[in-house]
Design a protein around this motif. Sequence first.
Motif, PDB file in Angstrom:
ATOM      1  N   LEU A 136       0.837  -1.195   0.000  1.00  0.00           N
ATOM      2  CA  LEU A 136       0.000   0.000   0.000  1.00  0.00           C
ATOM      3  C   LEU A 136       0.874   1.247   0.000  1.00  0.00           C
ATOM      4  CD1 LEU A 136      -2.470  -0.991   2.870  1.00  0.00           C
ATOM      5  CD2 LEU A 136      -2.820  -1.310   0.431  1.00  0.00           C
ATOM      6  N   THR A 137       0.442   2.258  -0.727  1.00  0.00           N
ATOM      7  CA  THR A 137       1.127   3.551  -0.698  1.00  0.00           C
ATOM      8  C   THR A 137       0.290   4.512   0.130  1.00  0.00           C
ATOM      9  OG1 THR A 137       2.165   3.194  -2.844  1.00  0.00           O
ATOM     10  CG2 THR A 137       2.029   5.463  -2.066  1.00  0.00           C
ATOM     11  N   TYR A 188      -2.186   6.742  -4.629  1.00  0.00           N
ATOM     12  CA  TYR A 188      -2.197   6.446  -3.194  1.00  0.00           C
ATOM     13  C   TYR A 188      -3.352   5.522  -2.823  1.00  0.00           C
ATOM     14  CZ  TYR A 188       0.526  10.757  -3.590  1.00  0.00           C
ATOM     15  OH  TYR A 188       1.429  11.708  -3.977  1.00  0.00           O
ATOM     16  N   ASP A 189      -3.103   4.665  -1.833  1.00  0.00           N
ATOM     17  CA  ASP A 189      -4.148   3.788  -1.300  1.00  0.00           C
ATOM     18  C   ASP A 189      -4.751   4.328  -0.011  1.00  0.00           C
ATOM     19  OD1 ASP A 189      -3.818   1.531  -3.235  1.00  0.00           O
ATOM     20  OD2 ASP A 189      -1.796   1.545  -2.391  1.00  0.00           O
ATOM     21  N   TRP A 191     -15.382  10.742  -4.141  1.00  0.00           N
ATOM     22  CA  TRP A 191     -13.950  10.477  -4.318  1.00  0.00           C
ATOM     23  C   TRP A 191     -13.372   9.567  -3.225  1.00  0.00           C
ATOM     24  CZ3 TRP A 191     -11.840  16.100  -5.562  1.00  0.00           C
ATOM     25  CH2 TRP A 191     -12.338  16.492  -6.815  1.00  0.00           C
ATOM     26  N   LEU A 192     -14.143   9.329  -2.158  1.00  0.00           N
ATOM     27  CA  LEU A 192     -13.643   8.549  -1.024  1.00  0.00           C
ATOM     28  C   LEU A 192     -14.531   7.342  -0.754  1.00  0.00           C
ATOM     29  CD1 LEU A 192     -12.958  11.508   1.473  1.00  0.00           C
ATOM     30  CD2 LEU A 192     -11.257  10.350   0.041  1.00  0.00           C
ATOM     31  N   ARG A 193     -13.917   6.267  -0.250  1.00  0.00           N
ATOM     32  CA  ARG A 193     -14.675   5.082   0.162  1.00  0.00           C
ATOM     33  C   ARG A 193     -15.289   5.325   1.542  1.00  0.00           C
ATOM     34  NH1 ARG A 193     -14.750   1.603  -4.187  1.00  0.00           N
ATOM     35  NH2 ARG A 193     -12.677   1.388  -5.105  1.00  0.00           N
ATOM     36  N   SER A 234      -8.210   3.579  -5.355  1.00  0.00           N
ATOM     37  CA  SER A 234      -7.384   2.479  -4.847  1.00  0.00           C
ATOM     38  C   SER A 234      -8.032   1.137  -5.157  1.00  0.00           C
ATOM     39  CB  SER A 234      -7.183   2.604  -3.331  1.00  0.00           C
ATOM     40  OG  SER A 234      -6.537   1.447  -2.826  1.00  0.00           O
ATOM     41  N   LYS A 235      -7.206   0.182  -5.541  1.00  0.00           N
ATOM     42  CA  LYS A 235      -7.691  -1.173  -5.820  1.00  0.00           C
ATOM     43  C   LYS A 235      -7.417  -2.111  -4.628  1.00  0.00           C
ATOM     44  CE  LYS A 235      -8.702  -0.226 -10.194  1.00  0.00           C
ATOM     45  NZ  LYS A 235      -8.536   1.220 -10.168  1.00  0.00           N
TER      46      LYS A 235
END
Length: 437
Positions: free
Chosen positions: A27-28, A80-81, A98-100, A309-310
């Motif tokens: 993860l970044t 980025y993650d 844009w965010l989870r 992020s994936k």
Amino acid sequence: MRKILYALSSSVIGFGLAAGLAQAEQLTIATVNNGDMIIMQKLSPEWEKETGNKLNWVVLEENVLRQKVTTDIATKGGQYDILTIGGYETPIWGKLGWLRPLDDLGADYDYGDLLAPIKSGLTVDGKLYAVPFYTESSFTLYRKDLFDAAGIKMPDQPTYDQIKEFAAKLTDKSKQQYGICLRGKPGWGENMAFLGTMINTYGGRWFDMNWKPQINSAPWKKAITDYVDLMKNYGPPGATANGFNENQALFSTGHCAMWIDATSAAGRVYDPKQSQVADKTAFARAPVAVTPSGSSWSWSWNLAIPTSSKKTDAAKSFIKWATSKQYVKLVGEKEGWVAVPPGTRKSTYDLAEYQKEAPFAATVLKAILSADPSKPTKDPVPYTGVQFVAIPEFQGIGTIVGQQIAAALAGQQSVDAVLDTAQKQVEREMKKAGYPK
């Protein structure tokens, strides 16, 4: 038949190994170079060991972090993650999709333990889009030994007139001892974070009820004139390069008699491993002028996951770990109780170890809970936010104004000139954005 069975068993073993490898993620994480985040990076191998995952850290200065993260998320770059973002960006970016959402970290996460006003500020339409890593208000740190030696007493809540008097008495430039240190580095979250509160308490506001900018109004001119005078007469040289971290270093090494800034600084200034004045420091509330409204800010640094992020599951695992009750205890045990992330969980303030080691704890909690983003100014305003205006355009206009004020602090132009220029620039930006809406 044996060959077929062998081939099948080999492929199953190979699949098992591949699945095992697939479970380990890299993860970044993008974060700010503040002390609390440096500790998070230092302790993160504990999570890596537990999960088998790895973290790639991108640690940046505050203004640079904001610029890079904003660009990446707006363009869906996917660099980025995990993001470190503020209470300003979270509701705006959450609403934009844009965010989870982060409502599913599990019953053991204890969402009810999060401080209610902070959690509320990170929630949009009933969904939580970030979780707080640490939260802060602002207050006045001062050197009690210097105050005692000068025969002066800091009140529980000083006025800015008193701050000027104290700064004059406690400045000795021959010893590199400055009466006051304040943020001068330009940026909406740097100099304007402090100046936003100073303008509020001087009776100013960013906009009137029709969204007309008020930057060249009398309260702004009075506040910024006093700020520039304070810094020129009693502040350190080169103040336009000083943000939170630079002033923390100056205060911790004994160069500032007073410093008005984030309550999150307390843990570092009171830590003898990080501060030469740990046993000489005291604190008071943020100063006031004509009104107490908006005199101390309300801010949270939070962890969030961009939709680009994936690696959502692994990112949620780290975020849960880094903002848990267990993480608070880990920091206390490994780094000292004064170093635990403040202002996020009620349970932190119930810990006997924290109460014993952090004399500032109750004051900080009270300041965080008393800051009211819905009533930040003396006169009515169409926005929420204490040291920022909760609209997408503020990131740009706040930085424009911060750059102008830094020019006045550097002596390049007068206060009146820079505020007149800033007024025109902000009027133009607001008109371009379609205000009033």
